[in-house]
Motif scaffolding. Structure first.
Motif, PDB file in Angstrom:
ATOM      1  N   LEU A 287       0.778  -1.139   0.109  1.00 42.93           N
ATOM      2  CA  LEU A 287      -0.078  -0.045   0.236  1.00 42.93           C
ATOM      3  C   LEU A 287       0.764   1.425  -0.266  1.00 42.93           C
ATOM      4  N   ASP A 288       1.997   1.187   0.682  1.00 38.56           N
ATOM      5  CA  ASP A 288       2.913   2.342   1.084  1.00 38.56           C
ATOM      6  C   ASP A 288       3.330   2.554  -0.432  1.00 38.56           C
ATOM      7  N   ARG A 289       3.937   1.612  -1.188  1.00 44.22           N
ATOM      8  CA  ARG A 289       4.528   1.840  -2.462  1.00 44.22           C
ATOM      9  C   ARG A 289       3.437   2.407  -3.733  1.00 44.22           C
ATOM     10  N   ILE A 290       2.099   2.200  -3.312  1.00 44.67           N
ATOM     11  CA  ILE A 290       1.149   2.410  -4.281  1.00 44.67           C
ATOM     12  C   ILE A 290       0.989   3.883  -4.023  1.00 44.67           C
ATOM     13  N   MET A 291       0.811   4.195  -2.597  1.00 45.89           N
ATOM     14  CA  MET A 291       0.454   5.713  -2.339  1.00 45.89           C
ATOM     15  C   MET A 291       1.705   6.636  -2.824  1.00 45.89           C
ATOM     16  N   SER A 319       1.981  -2.226  12.171  1.00 40.14           N
ATOM     17  CA  SER A 319       1.332  -1.043  12.234  1.00 40.14           C
ATOM     18  C   SER A 319       2.299   0.029  11.541  1.00 40.14           C
ATOM     19  N   ALA A 320       1.685   0.813  10.928  1.00 45.01           N
ATOM     20  CA  ALA A 320       2.338   1.931  10.225  1.00 45.01           C
ATOM     21  C   ALA A 320       1.771   3.207  11.098  1.00 45.01           C
ATOM     22  N   ARG A 346       3.451   6.834   3.419  1.00 42.59           N
ATOM     23  CA  ARG A 346       3.832   8.036   2.756  1.00 42.59           C
ATOM     24  C   ARG A 346       5.073   8.800   3.512  1.00 42.59           C
ATOM     25  N   VAL A 347       5.932   8.056   4.305  1.00 44.72           N
ATOM     26  CA  VAL A 347       6.962   8.591   4.786  1.00 44.72           C
ATOM     27  C   VAL A 347       8.320   8.350   3.999  1.00 44.72           C
ATOM     28  N   ASP A 348       8.700   6.800   4.152  1.00 42.41           N
ATOM     29  CA  ASP A 348       9.963   6.339   3.558  1.00 42.41           C
ATOM     30  C   ASP A 348       9.426   4.665   3.405  1.00 42.41           C
ATOM     31  N   VAL A 349       9.429   4.587   2.129  1.00 44.77           N
ATOM     32  CA  VAL A 349       8.895   3.357   1.564  1.00 44.77           C
ATOM     33  C   VAL A 349      10.000   2.268   1.485  1.00 44.77           C
ATOM     34  N   THR A 350      11.409   2.523   1.715  1.00 47.53           N
ATOM     35  CA  THR A 350      12.589   1.741   1.931  1.00 47.53           C
ATOM     36  C   THR A 350      12.615   0.931   3.075  1.00 47.53           C
ATOM     37  N   LEU A 351      12.126   1.637   4.268  1.00 49.44           N
ATOM     38  CA  LEU A 351      12.303   0.792   5.494  1.00 49.44           C
ATOM     39  C   LEU A 351      11.410  -0.482   5.592  1.00 49.44           C
TER      40      LEU A 351
END
Length: 429
Positions: A287-291, A319-320, A346-351
């Protein structure tokens, strides 16, 4: 010599009366200005009506006051708001139907002009009083109009000094009635805006599907600010292997964009979690990548999955940046699932996003919630979470639907943010 002084004495008496009237008018004007500010500060309609009556009583020194609200036909009273009755007087009127607009009340309904009566019993339209009604002698009544239509009538009875209401009292209450009409209209508009916003928000939230054998309940309450939309949402889906996936989330913001982003995010996350093969952390990562690609808004969320394991259940969650789930065990003990919360979406998708797990005995209750349920601007968030845990512990044996209502009605939050909660209870032994 005394004859020469007579005109001067009479003039001084008249001057004294005029000075007294002027001082009274100044006091009333100042009190009226304060009353306007006081009434205008209320937004909830019931509070506005009571404030109007209370203010009118104070302005003219009345012992009793009431507001009669007309029904849609304008022919009788649909609601009656009395003030000034002592506990004993209220007890004397127990079981008595509220006035509907007969006698002098009906006279004012059909003749919406200011009405001053020195002796109620002697008035030809007087219909008397029901048993237990306190004795009253004088009456001052004025109509209150909203947008050119009579909304109701303001009634005042018996000045505390024993004198009848005079023309000055009538003028003050007429001035107040104009302000009261504006305050009532503002309160009605507030209700309309708030109800429209809440209805729109609820249309964006899903209806919980059949999650049996789990008991499930959900709540949503908007913030007290009129017309404020929120980004809180919840969702739950039962999977083919008898497990259940639950989601709670909060898009940062309180506007139309936040509500639209909430709807989009909820739909995407439902699609991702419907596939029971991926863990909660993977669903949040995708979901984070899509956002990041589509430009979503900063969001916190928690994805939890409950799987049958042996004779009990296993809760797996990720949890996010969201507040931790609250678990209520069958014996009423409560504890928060404190673990690495992860970063909001929507902060850092790499972590990486960690998964966590906790065994649940049969009959356990899992409460997912947004921060509006526990947050107060005047205290630490931990205090609100402790209060929520104590509330859940005290009502642990309630059915899930009732527990939802309890949390909504007695939440420790200050109501300045919208709130949502999703409650799941695993089947008993």
């Amino acid at each position: 010599m005394s004859l020469l002084n007579l005109p001067l004495s009479a003039d001084l008496d008249r001057l004294g009366e005029q000075m007294h009237d002027l001082a009274r008018a100044q006091r009333s004007f100042q009190a009226l200005l304060e009353a306007v500010v006081s009434i205008s500060g209320e937004l909830e309609l019931p509070a506005v009506l009571r404030r109007i009556v209370r203010t009118a009583m104070e302005l003219v020194g009345a012992r009793y006051g009431a507001m009669g609200i007309l029904d849609d036909t304008g022919e009788q009273l649909a609601e009656f708001v009395p003030l000034g009755l002592t506990p004993q007087e209220k007890a004397g009127l127990a079981g008595v139907e509220p006035p509907r607009g007969h006698g002098l009340l009906g006279h004012l309904i059909h003749h919406p002009r200011p009405l001053r009566v020195d002796n109620i019993a002697a008035h030809p339209d007087s219909a008397g009083f029901p048993p237990g009604h306190p004795p009253i002698r004088s009456l001052l009544g004025v109509a209150i109009s909203v947008r050119g239509r009579v909304y109701g009538n303001l009634y005042l009875s018996d000045r505390k000094d024993g004198k009848p209401f005079d023309r000055h009292d009538e003028g003050v209450i007429l001035a107040l009635a104009g302000t009261a009409g504006v305050a009532i209209e503002n309160a009605r508009l507030y209700d309309q805006v708030r109800n429209s916003a809440e209805r729109f928000q609820r249309l964006l939230l899903p209806q919980l599907l059949d999650l049996r054998p789990f008991e499930a309940g959900a709540l949503y309450r908007p913030a007290r600010t009129p017309g404020q939309l929120g980004g809180d949402w919840y969702d739950a889906v039962k999977l083919s292997d008898n497990s259940c996936t639950a989601v709670i989330g909060d898009v940062i913001g309180h506007d139309l964009e936040a509500a639209a982003a909430m709807s989009q995010t909820r739909s995407m996350l439902r699609a991702l979690t419907f596939d029971g093969r991926i863990p909660p952390s993977a669903a949040l990562t995708q979901l984070d990548r899509i956002m990041h690609l589509t430009g979503g808004q900063l969001t916190t969320a928690c994805v939890a999955r409950i799987d049958p394991v042996g004779r009990g259940w296993m809760l797996r969650w990720s949890s996010a940046g969201h507040p931790p789930p609250l678990v209520v065990l069958p014996d009423g003990a409560t504890h928060y699932l404190e673990a690495e919360p992860g970063l909001p979406l929507r902060v850092d998708v790499t972590l990486p996003r960690p998964d966590h797990s906790r065994a649940l005995p049969p009959g356990s209750t899992v409460i997912l919630y947004t921060d509006g349920l526990v947050e107060r601007r005047d205290q630490n968030l931990t205090q609100g979470m402790r209060a929520l845990a104590a509330l859940a512990r005290h009502h642990a044996r309630e059915p899930v639907d009732q527990l939802c209502r309890t949390l909504a009605d007695h939440h420790p939050g200050d109501g300045l943010d919208d709130m949502a909660a999703l409650i799941l209870r695993t089947p008993g032994p």
